[in-house]
Design a protein around this motif. Sequence first.
Motif, PDB file in Angstrom:
ATOM      1  N   MET A   1       0.834  -1.188   0.000  1.00  0.00           N
ATOM      2  CA  MET A   1       0.000   0.000   0.000  1.00  0.00           C
ATOM      3  C   MET A   1       0.877   1.249   0.000  1.00  0.00           C
ATOM      4  N   THR A   2       0.453   2.256  -0.702  1.00  0.00           N
ATOM      5  CA  THR A   2       1.184   3.504  -0.789  1.00  0.00           C
ATOM      6  C   THR A   2       0.992   4.287   0.497  1.00  0.00           C
ATOM      7  N   SER A   3       2.038   4.892   0.996  1.00  0.00           N
ATOM      8  CA  SER A   3       1.879   5.695   2.206  1.00  0.00           C
ATOM      9  C   SER A   3       1.190   6.996   1.847  1.00  0.00           C
TER      10      SER A   3
ATOM     11  N   ILE B   1     -23.806   7.728   9.170  1.00  0.00           N
ATOM     12  CA  ILE B   1     -22.609   8.508   8.837  1.00  0.00           C
ATOM     13  C   ILE B   1     -21.436   7.576   8.562  1.00  0.00           C
ATOM     14  N   ARG B   2     -21.258   6.542   9.390  1.00  0.00           N
ATOM     15  CA  ARG B   2     -20.153   5.601   9.167  1.00  0.00           C
ATOM     16  C   ARG B   2     -20.268   4.973   7.771  1.00  0.00           C
ATOM     17  N   ALA B   3     -21.458   4.546   7.382  1.00  0.00           N
ATOM     18  CA  ALA B   3     -21.647   3.924   6.066  1.00  0.00           C
ATOM     19  C   ALA B   3     -21.325   4.913   4.940  1.00  0.00           C
ATOM     20  N   ARG B   4     -21.750   6.161   5.098  1.00  0.00           N
ATOM     21  CA  ARG B   4     -21.464   7.166   4.066  1.00  0.00           C
ATOM     22  C   ARG B   4     -19.972   7.467   3.979  1.00  0.00           C
ATOM     23  N   VAL B   5     -19.307   7.513   5.141  1.00  0.00           N
ATOM     24  CA  VAL B   5     -17.868   7.765   5.157  1.00  0.00           C
ATOM     25  C   VAL B   5     -17.119   6.605   4.506  1.00  0.00           C
ATOM     26  N   GLU B   6     -17.540   5.379   4.778  1.00  0.00           N
ATOM     27  CA  GLU B   6     -16.902   4.221   4.135  1.00  0.00           C
ATOM     28  C   GLU B   6     -17.025   4.307   2.617  1.00  0.00           C
ATOM     29  N   GLU B   7     -18.182   4.710   2.126  1.00  0.00           N
ATOM     30  CA  GLU B   7     -18.390   4.886   0.685  1.00  0.00           C
ATOM     31  C   GLU B   7     -17.520   6.032   0.159  1.00  0.00           C
TER      32      GLU B   7
ATOM     33  N   PRO C   1      -9.572   4.510  -4.156  1.00  0.00           N
ATOM     34  CA  PRO C   1     -10.055   3.252  -4.746  1.00  0.00           C
ATOM     35  C   PRO C   1      -9.229   2.036  -4.369  1.00  0.00           C
ATOM     36  N   SER C   2      -7.946   2.214  -4.097  1.00  0.00           N
ATOM     37  CA  SER C   2      -7.096   1.071  -3.755  1.00  0.00           C
ATOM     38  C   SER C   2      -7.369   0.534  -2.351  1.00  0.00           C
ATOM     39  N   SER C   3      -8.171   1.278  -1.554  1.00  0.00           N
ATOM     40  CA  SER C   3      -8.436   0.839  -0.177  1.00  0.00           C
ATOM     41  C   SER C   3      -9.628  -0.099  -0.074  1.00  0.00           C
TER      42      SER C   3
END
Length: 141
Positions: A1-3, A125-131, A138-140
């Motif tokens: 993963m890129t820092s 809010i957690r679900a929206r933040v995850e999206e 995108p790599s996460s």
Amino acid sequence: MTSPTSAFRPSVLFVCVHNAGRSQMAAAFLTHLSDGAVEVRSAGSQPADTVNPAVVEAMSEVGIDVSAEVPKVLTTDAVKESDVVITMGCGDSCPFFPGKRYEDWVLEDPAGQGVEAVRPIREEIRARVEELIRSLLPSSS
């Protein structure tokens, strides 16, 4: 993963009226879940004196401490310096700059509510933040 420091680091500003509930939860989740890969700001058009105690309790339940956070006033510079501006019920008080990504998250206001009412808002809010993280990093996914 890129820092986070070796690549583009997107910045997000969360704005609500009092910067004491929704925007504080969103900022805390983004900071926590992105592991520093996103620069996070939050502000309010009419900031309260303190973060909502029910929000502090609800976030503590999921291992995130927002008790030391202080509501901040929305500034034009904060908007200018952000790639994404997410508003939560602040209406027309948020300055608009062309070329920025704007989203309006319609969420119930936790002001004046107990922790039982804040929990479902927190989870939305957690679900929206995850999206949001998936769209910014995108790599996460």
